[in-house]
Every structure is written in C-alpha cells, then in structure tokens.
Design a protein around this motif. Structure first.
Motif, short mmCIF file in Angstrom:
data_model
loop_
_atom_site.label_atom_id
_atom_site.label_comp_id
_atom_site.label_asym_id
_atom_site.label_seq_id
_atom_site.Cartn_x
_atom_site.Cartn_y
_atom_site.Cartn_z
N GLU A 333 0.83 -1.20 0.00
CA GLU A 333 0.00 0.00 0.00
C GLU A 333 0.87 1.25 0.00
N LEU A 334 1.91 1.28 0.83
CA LEU A 334 2.78 2.45 0.91
C LEU A 334 3.50 2.72 -0.40
N THR A 335 4.09 1.68 -0.97
CA THR A 335 4.81 1.87 -2.22
C THR A 335 3.85 2.13 -3.37
N GLY A 336 2.68 1.49 -3.33
CA GLY A 336 1.71 1.71 -4.39
C GLY A 336 1.22 3.14 -4.43
N LEU A 337 0.92 3.72 -3.27
CA LEU A 337 0.47 5.10 -3.22
C LEU A 337 1.58 6.07 -3.57
N THR A 338 2.82 5.76 -3.17
CA THR A 338 3.95 6.63 -3.52
C THR A 338 4.17 6.61 -5.02
N ARG A 339 4.11 5.44 -5.63
CA ARG A 339 4.23 5.37 -7.10
C ARG A 339 3.06 6.08 -7.78
N LEU A 340 1.88 5.93 -7.19
CA LEU A 340 0.71 6.58 -7.78
C LEU A 340 0.89 8.10 -7.79
N TRP A 341 1.43 8.64 -6.71
CA TRP A 341 1.69 10.09 -6.70
C TRP A 341 2.76 10.45 -7.72
N ARG A 342 3.84 9.66 -7.75
CA ARG A 342 4.90 9.92 -8.73
C ARG A 342 4.33 9.91 -10.16
N ASP A 343 3.55 8.89 -10.46
CA ASP A 343 3.00 8.76 -11.81
C ASP A 343 2.00 9.86 -12.11
N THR A 344 1.21 10.24 -11.12
CA THR A 344 0.25 11.33 -11.32
C THR A 344 0.97 12.64 -11.60
N TRP A 345 2.03 12.89 -10.85
CA TRP A 345 2.78 14.14 -11.01
C TRP A 345 3.43 14.23 -12.39
N TYR A 346 4.05 13.18 -12.84
CA TYR A 346 4.81 13.23 -14.09
C TYR A 346 3.97 12.91 -15.33
N ASP A 347 2.78 12.37 -15.15
CA ASP A 347 1.89 12.14 -16.29
C ASP A 347 1.19 13.45 -16.61
N SER A 348 1.88 14.29 -17.34
CA SER A 348 1.46 15.67 -17.55
C SER A 348 1.91 16.13 -18.92
N THR A 349 1.24 17.15 -19.43
CA THR A 349 1.72 17.76 -20.67
C THR A 349 2.80 18.79 -20.42
N LEU A 350 3.05 19.14 -19.17
CA LEU A 350 4.09 20.12 -18.84
C LEU A 350 5.47 19.53 -19.12
N PRO A 351 6.47 20.36 -19.45
CA PRO A 351 7.82 19.85 -19.69
C PRO A 351 8.33 19.06 -18.49
N HIS A 352 8.99 17.97 -18.78
CA HIS A 352 9.45 17.10 -17.71
C HIS A 352 10.45 17.81 -16.81
N TRP A 353 11.34 18.60 -17.41
CA TRP A 353 12.32 19.31 -16.59
C TRP A 353 11.64 20.26 -15.61
N LEU A 354 10.53 20.87 -16.03
CA LEU A 354 9.81 21.80 -15.17
C LEU A 354 9.14 21.07 -14.02
#
Length: 843
Positions: A333-354
């Motif tokens: 659960e802990l790692t799944g939610l941490t990955r979910l946040w990571r994936d949510t944050w970076y699954d974006s149209t914004l530039p990755h470096w930003l």
C-alpha cells in the motif's frame, strides 16, 4: 527556446562524473537526512540528531572567493556545498551496503550494488522515487533498484517513517539457469559512547514476522535492575535491516554480537541478511529491503535551549524494529500510493524538466531542515542547521508544504505564528519563540498563508480558530501603516525584512505584500461575518492600489523605494530594480484575490527585472565587483545564469553601501526569489505572452545550475542546504496550471498558461484528495486518485467557443457561465468524488 517548452523525458545521469554528487533524500518527513546516491549507495546518514550547519558540514577555503565579511573561509550557509559539493563523504558514515552473488555453471561472482561492483550505472530520479540500473554483460544479470520512502501527499504521518525502502529487481539475461543471493549488511550504529557511559551495551538480535525477517542493532542495559539505564535506552538509538518475505526465496539472518578488545566494546561487526533465489533464463525476481532507524532524542535545537525534544516517530514507535515491521506489513500500500503520486505528477503535458524542478525542493521536508516533534509540532530551520524558528519571512515564499501537506502549515499558524510567537499587540515574532522582533514581510506573509490554509481545508473550522489572532495581526500592520497619518496602504517607518536589516521609507515590496494581506483579510473577514473589518481592509487596499503607483518610475520601468530622510543612512534599494518589487500580486494569484493594482505597470516591472537583473553569466558580474563583501554568497558561478536580487540600471546606489554587509545579498542568485518572479511572470503571460518564455527561462537557469555534472541536483542551497525558500518552485507549477482552489467553497479551477498544442494535463491537490485534470480537444476529465473531493464549481479555460447554458456531465447536469475563454460549471448538487472516480464532460 524550444527546449523550454518540449515535453522531454525524465532526466537520467550516467557515469561517475554525473553520479558522484547525487544525493536524493529518501527518509520520511522530519526524520533526519538519508541520501540515495547516484550509484544506489545510501549515504549522509545524518539521523543521530547532532546540531550542525550544512547537510555535510565543511568550511571551504577558496583562493579568490570570499564570504560576506571578506573572509576566505566559506561556510555552509555561504555556499560551501555549492562550490565544493560532497561526493558520498559524510561524518556519520558507518559500514552498510547491499550486494548480489551470482552462481552459474559452477562459477560464483559477488558484486556490491554500487560503483565498486558495477561500472555501468544509470540514475533516473523522479522525486520522490529514484531508479538505478546496473549492467554488466559478464555476469548475465540485470539489476534495477527502486529506492523511496513512503511519500503520500495529505497523509503526513505515513510520509514520516524513519525508513527507506530498497526494492531490487533481478533478471536473468543469460540462456542458462542461475542462483542469486541478495544480501544486505550493517554494523550497529547505535550511540555506543553514550551507552557505555550510562550502563548499557550494544546488542544485535534477529527477528521474524509474517512479513519477513530482519536484524535489530541497538542497546540493552548491562544490569537489568538498573532503572536509569533502562529509561535511557531510547537515547542510544537503534537501527534495523529487514528483508520482506517473497515466494520462492529463502532468507537467512546472521547477527554477530559486538566483542570487547582491551575492555572496550567494538561496534564495527556487521550483521547480514541474505535471501536466495534461482532464476531460469529470462526470469525476474524482486527482493525488498527496509532500512529503518530510531534515534529520536534531540537534546537541543537551538543555542541555549535546555528542553529535551523528541522526534515525532518516538511517539509512535518504540524502536527501529517496530518501524521496519509496520512498513513491511503495509509495504504494498505504501509503495503503491507513492508510485501513484509519482506517476500522477509526471503524467502531464508540462515539460518534464519543469515538473522535476518544481517538486525537487520539497525534499527539504525529508532532511534536517525540518522536524516533527513528538507533541505533533512542526518546526524548521531556514536551511539545514541554519537560522532557527520556521522563519516567517523565509517560509512564506515556500508554496509546496501548504499544497502537499497542509496540516503542517496549519500547525505552524496555530501553534507558532499565532501561538508561541504571537504578541499581545498583534506582532508575530518572525522566529517564533526564538525571535525578538517582527518582520514586516513575514507578518504579511503569515496573513496570506492563513487564507491559503483556510482554502486548503475542507471547512471553516481552522479559520474560526485562528481568526481572532489573524485579525489582530493585520490590525498591527494597519497600525504601522498609520504611523504617518491615516492608513493609506503604504507603510512607513522601520520595516525589518528577509534581507536581515531594517529598511525605512516607502518600500514597494513591503507595500505590495501589505496590500495583498489586506485583500486576504477582507476575504477572511467576509467568511467570518465581520463585515465592518472587511470594509476597513477593502478601503485601505483601495488607497494602496492608487498610492503604490507613486513609487513607479515610468522613465525606469520599475518600482523604486522612497527613502525616509530621517533614516538616510540606513540600507536601502533606493532607485534599484529589486527582485520582489511586485510580489504581492504573485501571492494574490495563488489565492484568487484578483488584480491588486495596475496590471500593465506590474507587467512592465517584471519585464524590467528580465532586462536588468537576468544575468546570462554570473562570472562576468562577480568579476566586475572588486569588494569581496559585495560579491555576495556563491550560489551561482562563472558560466551559470541567474536572476540577481537588485540592480541600479539608472544609477542611484547609495554612496555608503560598503558599510553594510547585507549589500552582498543584492548581487546574489537565490532560487526562492527567482522562482517567485518566474511564477509571477507565468501568471501574467495571459496579457503579455513573452513573459511565459521569460518565466520558464529563469526556472530553467536554476535547473541547469543544479545539473549533476556540477553538484547535487536534489539540494538547492541558499543560507545552508535544502533551503526552505526554494519551495517557492511549487508556485511555478501552480502558475503553469493556472490553479484555483477553495475547499470550503468547494471550488476547483484550471486556467493553464502552458499547454501542448492546446491540450493540458496535470496533477492537483485539494483539501482531502488528489488526482489529475486533463483537457483534450473539447473533452474535460477530472480523475481523483486518492482521498475524496467535494465540488460545487469547476472553472476551466478553453478557446473562444460558444457553450450552452447547461451541460450534461458524467455526474449530472451543470449550469454554465462564460467570460471570454473562461468557463465555470456549477453543479445542480455538489459532487462527491472518491478515489478512482472520474468527472468527464464534452464542451
């Protein structure tokens, strides 16, 4: 310029020249500092609660550079770790590591999982998770490491474990079966000196649980009847390595009791955990280790403080074994939610470096910049070990905590700003109980943060609790404004601020923040039904709206300070172009307060900052300054670009400037200030599109200064390491999204300034949940990934398209109002979204 806008990919680093300085924090909030290195080695290990400055203390002697007092010894707060970044060197080193042994066709090879065991290593850091790949064709085994601690926005407790999770994935790339053994080892790092002094000794034990097996390295009382020694055991601390059980693996724990030599107990005896697997060709296996620590007692945080303090985790866990077991039992659960946040944050149209640069400074929470104490209080330095008291004039720049872990900011308001640091006359000591005076900018910042914390709450309970002192704090600012007559929105007299000096006269940065605080006070007074005070705030803000324009010089194109003739010798910017001159509007955008004063004038001031303060090569500027004290601290070097604090393009710098060591600040690049300007430019780019590029370029200059080939990309340095003001970077993200949120009003909005061919997607956080928002063509989708979300109105931005007065959504009908490109949907009944649920509609 195109590179600023391109989506790009996650930044990867390869080769020891790019890996040597990497140190991504992988411990819980307020639990000490532990880094994952570029080669997967855990280092720093600043978990023993020793008061010191700098993530790795050092005094750096440079042949030509000087500190603000002209001395060649450059301290941590002056950029020692920026100029000379540590490469896996730490005074808290102890023998600990991980390795893999491969047996195939009768041959056995053992490799440590670091640069000593592998030459071909690649590091990919998507905070809060690091991924490291190890390659060596000679052994036919591929290894990947995923390193993290639990990091779950809005869940502060489960993001505060004193633990690091090391998940290794092994793959047999050969065409033959192989046997592998993954092992971890560590000596007992408990505080053996103090233990022996108080009648205790080091002890190592193994333990098992349905979740796995591990070893405990701690202390025990020599005399079990010695009550004093028993009570002191927690002081000495404990450490644990735990291997999570997995199907098909056999695990062995070996502990070795410390021995005595010449009557002295030795700690340097390694305990090990080894887990064995057999891999067929192409088969993959995972092995997860949990590294946990428990050194809760902090004798003092600051100067002559006598009270003994404990880390928050001491109130929850008895020792490191208890930490490891809880993490192990809820690992997925802990790692799944941490990955979910990571994936949510970076699954974006914004530039990755930003996205990377916006979130990285948040890791200050995972270092000794911050503490969670066992009474639940949140407390922080400005940077590691430097400048105490969760300083109001620094922390009001930091936007990340209020959006990701808003309970910590609410605690600061209630317990510190309106508690320990609050004075009867409404003044807020800017360093809490360690302060002796208020700061004008910090005082206004607390009021603005109070509105933010209200908006990041599900209801009005927080505001109801703090409103009496919030009102009193704003009345204190109004009284300062009235020192020269009727309050007119422009304070005069002594105004202490974040550049560590008393300024006098009419100062655009202070006035701008004050006007914003008045508007915030008006909004909060309305919520509280205090219509009389709301009107008073509105009237003074209206006067300020007009009067602040008297500080604008059309011939210069920026706001200037009107110096108080009674304090003509005091430090001043005068006719300088100062980095924070219109900062109040930056705050206003984040709180939905609207336009504070003339937008065209504000945008011209921002453009002037680009024209006069952006330096493509800081080496040229620094070389032009002959006085070592005036060069400023070394947060940007030759060949590096940045936005400097103040310039005098039309002349007018005070003749006596050399009398003040603080003048060095004006020639520095400090990331928190740079992010403030960058974010503000992006907010304003609706009306002046060129400001979008300029805001991105300033942010990218910081990102490039912190490339791993030069220094640790995960440690933004100002006055010491992992500096809190750098969390203003999150404000750049909010600006790019055009984010709006008001929890008690159940309003959410996205008016992106940065889209990819008209499409947009980003993460968002709300009072009780987080998820992602996406718009493609005319389709809108709001998906909640965690928690819950209450929604009455949703604002979005599309092109100039006609929309009906009522729209059908996946969750019912919504009334529609439109203003230009902006559309607001009001739902017939407030929506309640739970994790996994989606709201969608087609315009």
């Amino acid at each position: 310029m195109s590179s600023l806008y391109e989506r790009g990919k996650a930044t990867t680093y390869h080769g020891w020249e790019q890996l040597q300085y990497i140190g991504m924090p992988v411990g819980g909030i307020g639990s000490g500092t532990v880094y994952i290195g570029g080669d997967g080695k855990l280092w720093v290990w600043d978990i023993f609660n020793e008061a010191h400055e700098g993530v790795v203390p050092q005094l750096y002697e440079h042949p030509t550079l000087r500190n603000e007092h002209g001395c060649k010894e450059i301290k941590e707060r002056n950029g020692a770790n920026y100029i000379s970044p540590p490469a896996q060197i730490s005074p808290w080193h102890f023998d600990q590591g991980f390795a893999v042994t491969v047996t195939q066709d009768g041959e056995t090879v053992r490799r440590t999982l670091d640069r000593n065991g592998f030459e071909d290593i690649t590091f990919t850091g998507q905070a809060p998770i690091a991924q490291i790949q190890y390659r060596d064709p000679a052994i036919g085994l591929g290894v990947e490491l995923e390193a993290m601690t639990a990091f779950i926005p809005l869940d502060t407790d489960r993001s505060s474990y004193p633990a690091t999770i090391m998940r290794y994935r092994f793959r047999n790339h050969s065409d033959r079966e192989m046997a592998i053994t993954a092992d971890a080892w560590s000596v007992n790092p408990s505080l053996q000196g103090r233990a022996a002094q108080h009648g205790a000794r080091l002890v190592n034990t193994e333990y098992t649980d349905h979740a796995g097996a591990g070893f405990f390295a701690g202390c025990e009382a020599v005399d079990p009847d010695n009550q004093s020694a028993l009570e002191q055991l927690a002081d000495y601390g404990s450490f644990s390595l735990f291997c999570v059980a997995s199907e098909g693996a056999s695990t062995t724990v070996t502990v070795v009791q410390p021995v005595k030599e010449g009557g002295k107990q030795l700690a340097q005896v390694a305990n090990t955990i080894a887990t064995n697997r057999r891999l067929s060709p192409g088969e993959t296996a995972e092995v997860t280790f949990i590294v946990a620590w428990h050194f809760p007692n902090q004798k003092a945080l600051y100067k002559d403080q006598q009270d003994e303090l404990k880390r928050w985790y001491a109130s929850k866990f008895h020792d490191a074994r208890a930490v490891a077991l809880e993490v192990g039992q809820s690992l997925e659960e802990l790692t799944g939610l941490t990955r979910l946040w990571r994936d949510t944050w970076y699954d974006s149209t914004l530039p990755h470096w930003l996205l990377e640069r916006s979130i990285i400074p948040t890791n200050a929470l995972q270092t000794n910049t911050t503490y969670r104490l066992d009474n639940g209080r949140f407390w922080a330095w400005e940077g590691v070990g430097c400048c105490a008291g969760t300083c109001t004039h620094v922390w009001h720049y930091a936007q990340a905590v209020g959006r990701l872990f808003p309970d910590l900011e609410r605690d600061l308001r209630e317990r510190t700003d309106y508690g320990l640091g609050f004075q009867e006359n409404g003044a807020i000591l800017f360093r809490g109980e360690y302060g002796s005076k208020d700061a004008s900018d910090g005082q206004a910042g607390v009021i603005l943060r109070t509105l933010r914390e209200h908006q990041m709450s599900p209801g009005s309970g927080f505001l109801q609790r703090v409103w009496p002192n919030t009102k009193k704090a704003l009345q204190y600012l109004i009284a300062q404004d009235a020192r020269d007559g009727i309050p007119d929105g422009i304070p005069t007299g002594e105004q202490h601020n974040t550049l560590d000096a008393e300024w006098y006269g009419k100062i655009p940065v202070i006035s701008s923040l004050y006007i914003a605080a008045l508007r915030a006070g008006e909004e909060m007074a309305r919520v509280m039904g205090d219509t009389a005070f709301a009107g008073e705030c509105r009237n003074i803000a209206a006067r300020g709206r007009e009067n602040i324009l008297s500080l604008y010089r059309k011939d210069y194109g920026f706001f200037v300070q009107e110096i108080d003739p009674n304090h003509a010798d005091a430090i001043a910017i005068g006719d300088g172009c100062y980095i924070d001159q219109v900062i109040g509007q930056w705050w206003a955008y984040q709180l939905g307060l609207g336009r504070l004063y003339d937008g065209a004038t504000i945008r011209k001031a921002l453009s002037s900052l680009w024209d006069y303060n952006f330096c493509p090569d800081m080496g040229v500027l620094r070389d032009s300054i002959t006085n070592p004290r005036a060069k400023g601290r070394t947060y940007a070097l030759a060949g590096e670009a940045g936005l400097v604090m103040c310039t005098w393009p039309e002349g007018g710098r005070k003749d006596n400037w050399e009398e003040y060591w603080q003048y060095g600040y004006f020639n520095e690049c400090m990331t928190g200030f740079e992010y403030q300007v960058a974010g503000h430019m992006i907010w304003e780019s609706d009306e002046q599109s060129a400001l979008l590029t300029k805001g991105l370029a300033i942010t990218r200059a910081v990102h490039d200064r912190y490339h791993a080939s030069k220094r640790n990309p995960y440690n933004e340095i100002e006055c010491s390491d992992h500096y809190a003001r750098a969390m203003a970077s999150y404000g750049v993200f909010l600006a790019a999204c055009g984010f709006e949120y008001d929890g008690p009003s159940q309003h959410l909005g996205f008016k992106p300034r940065l889209t990819a061919n008209g499409d947009f997607k980003s993460a968002f956080t709300a009072a009780e949940g987080w998820g992602s928002f996406a718009q493609t063509d005319n389709r809108i989708e709001l998906k909640l990934h965690y928690g819950e979300l209450s929604l009455k109105t949703l604002s979005i931005r599309r092109g100039e398209i006609a929309v009906p007065s009522k729209l059908e959504t996946s969750r019912g009908m919504a009334m529609v109002s439109q203003s230009g490109k902006d559309i607001t949907l009001a739902f017939d009944e407030p929506l309640q979204l739970a994790a996994g649920e989606t709201l969608s509609l087609v315009l």
